[in-house]
Design a protein around this motif. Sequence first.
Motif, PDB file in Angstrom:
ATOM      1  N   PRO A  77     -40.667  -1.056 -14.430  1.00 55.50           N
ATOM      2  CA  PRO A  77     -41.806  -1.765 -15.030  1.00 55.50           C
ATOM      3  C   PRO A  77     -42.981  -1.956 -14.077  1.00 55.50           C
ATOM      4  N   GLU A  78     -42.720  -1.916 -12.752  1.00 54.43           N
ATOM      5  CA  GLU A  78     -43.816  -2.119 -11.800  1.00 54.43           C
ATOM      6  C   GLU A  78     -44.864  -1.018 -11.886  1.00 54.43           C
ATOM      7  N   TYR A  79     -44.485   0.145 -12.426  1.00 54.11           N
ATOM      8  CA  TYR A  79     -45.445   1.246 -12.569  1.00 54.11           C
ATOM      9  C   TYR A  79     -46.430   1.004 -13.706  1.00 54.11           C
ATOM     10  N   PHE A  80     -46.135   0.034 -14.550  1.00 51.66           N
ATOM     11  CA  PHE A  80     -47.002  -0.279 -15.686  1.00 51.66           C
ATOM     12  C   PHE A  80     -47.533  -1.704 -15.614  1.00 51.66           C
ATOM     13  N   SER A  81     -47.312  -2.379 -14.485  1.00 55.00           N
ATOM     14  CA  SER A  81     -47.713  -3.770 -14.340  1.00 55.00           C
ATOM     15  C   SER A  81     -49.007  -3.889 -13.550  1.00 55.00           C
ATOM     16  N   VAL A  82     -49.736  -4.962 -13.828  1.00 55.41           N
ATOM     17  CA  VAL A  82     -50.993  -5.257 -13.144  1.00 55.41           C
ATOM     18  C   VAL A  82     -50.783  -6.526 -12.318  1.00 55.41           C
ATOM     19  N   TYR A  83     -51.082  -6.455 -11.020  1.00 58.63           N
ATOM     20  CA  TYR A  83     -50.812  -7.551 -10.099  1.00 58.63           C
ATOM     21  C   TYR A  83     -52.097  -8.025  -9.425  1.00 58.63           C
ATOM     22  N   PHE A  84     -52.135  -9.323  -9.140  1.00 59.79           N
ATOM     23  CA  PHE A  84     -53.109  -9.831  -8.184  1.00 59.79           C
ATOM     24  C   PHE A  84     -52.601  -9.583  -6.758  1.00 59.79           C
ATOM     25  N   PHE A  85     -51.316  -9.887  -6.546  1.00 52.25           N
ATOM     26  CA  PHE A  85     -50.674  -9.799  -5.233  1.00 52.25           C
ATOM     27  C   PHE A  85     -49.183  -9.958  -5.445  1.00 52.25           C
ATOM     28  N   THR A  86     -48.415  -9.847  -4.383  1.00 50.87           N
ATOM     29  CA  THR A  86     -46.992 -10.179  -4.417  1.00 50.87           C
ATOM     30  C   THR A  86     -46.650 -10.964  -3.151  1.00 50.87           C
ATOM     31  N   PHE A  87     -45.590 -11.741  -3.221  1.00 53.55           N
ATOM     32  CA  PHE A  87     -45.111 -12.469  -2.050  1.00 53.55           C
ATOM     33  C   PHE A  87     -44.030 -11.650  -1.348  1.00 53.55           C
ATOM     34  N   ASP A  88     -44.147 -11.543  -0.051  1.00 53.87           N
ATOM     35  CA  ASP A  88     -43.132 -10.874   0.767  1.00 53.87           C
ATOM     36  C   ASP A  88     -41.906 -11.789   0.827  1.00 53.87           C
ATOM     37  N   PRO A  89     -40.749 -11.365   0.299  1.00 54.52           N
ATOM     38  CA  PRO A  89     -39.581 -12.256   0.264  1.00 54.52           C
ATOM     39  C   PRO A  89     -39.057 -12.638   1.643  1.00 54.52           C
ATOM     40  N   SER A  90     -39.358 -11.830   2.674  1.00 52.21           N
ATOM     41  CA  SER A  90     -38.846 -12.143   4.008  1.00 52.21           C
ATOM     42  C   SER A  90     -39.658 -13.221   4.706  1.00 52.21           C
ATOM     43  N   SER A  91     -40.957 -13.306   4.419  1.00 50.03           N
ATOM     44  CA  SER A  91     -41.816 -14.294   5.096  1.00 50.03           C
ATOM     45  C   SER A  91     -42.526 -15.222   4.121  1.00 50.03           C
ATOM     46  N   TRP A  92     -42.417 -14.894   2.840  1.00 49.01           N
ATOM     47  CA  TRP A  92     -43.072 -15.677   1.791  1.00 49.01           C
ATOM     48  C   TRP A  92     -44.584 -15.789   2.016  1.00 49.01           C
TER      49      TRP A  92
END
Length: 435
Positions: free
Chosen positions: A174-189
């Motif tokens: 689904p990420e190939y069809f999604s529109v994002y502002f940003f994402t959080f890095d799970p390792s450093s948040w």
Amino acid sequence: MIRPAPLRAQNPVEALVLRTLAWTWPFYFLGALYVVGPVLAWLLGGLAALSLYLGPAIRADLRATGPVPPVVWGWFAGMALMLVALWVGHVNWDMGLKQTIKSSIGWAKGWALMALFPLAGAVLPIRREVLIRGQCIVGLWTLALIPILAAAPYLGLPERIFTSPLKAVGGPGPEYFSVYFFTFDPSSWTPRWQFYAPWSPFAALLGVVMVLFALEEKDNRWRAAGIAAGTLMILMSKSRMGLVGLVACTIGPRMMPLILRGWAWQVVAALTAALAALGPALIRLASDGVAAFKGARADSTRVRATLQRIAGERWENEAFWFGHGRVAPGPHLVEYMPIGSHHTWWGLLFVKGLIGFLALLVPLVWQTGLALIDAARGPRGRLPLGIVMTLVLLSMGENIEIEAYMMWPGLIILGLHARELADERWAPVPQGVTA
């Protein structure tokens, strides 16, 4: 000061390519980029085949620029072999007709693009300047949107805006069809930005490609926009691979002419002699640098290394020649990442075996050799060499086939460069000059 004349498309193919590039961000806002790439590939590939078939019967501004260069035939042979390996793998592992058809459609949206776009660049009348300007237009869009994207996590805006209903056509996720502002890095948040790519590391390498194209732009303003946007994409994605690419893929091709200079070899000889005394210290320094590089995202490094080890062991022991036919679910040890993902070469060995591995290796080495030789001879080879270096770098951390839909301007450049070399090889020798 005289302003340069605006760049205009000279035929329908150039208009299609330029507009598709210019509309990259609007297509992304619709979640349509994964659909646009394969459609454009098959449209251009079909038009190239039609141009070759009709010859002078087709309209003048769509006529083939010449026969298909040998290296492009190499790409077609390699990608066809990929499809054969896929079918054999599915038969060997009893995956059934439905899964085989589904995987074959995936090949048509992935590996096939690695041959179709070079064919379009080699046969259709597309100028380098059109692709270069198109990338800089994407850069201008990116610069205009960066303030909004950068402010989004601090304004409390959501990571994902929406997922397009176009996901019904099918794709890797689904990420190939999604529109994002940003994402959080799970390792450093902390926030990372992926721009119009499905994830941040890929966005960084798209930034490298943008810089490579922008460096060839003749208009100072467009060049500045492309370089600034590409560099910000690399920095804001927080990708180690992108930082390596920014340095290696831009500087490396520009240093190639030095191999033909006598004084450069003298400098190399002097440096080699100096390494005898400084070698141990430099090795320790390099080791510390590599450790720091890996430690910057230790969890990611561990998962990738484990995925590669499992893929290698299972390929060697279970499916040496034709692979397993498809990726396999991964265990908790690799955070459930699919075995055969996150690395093109280990992924090929696992999914398509040694046959699939060689099917990509041979045309890629061939294309790289052409670009290396031409980059050493002059500036014409710099952009193609930068592109193949980026593809090699991309293959070390991603699955290149599912990202070919966004690398299409670079793939067209590879075909265009093959055409330029072929035109030079077959150019008539002036009278009185010995060939």
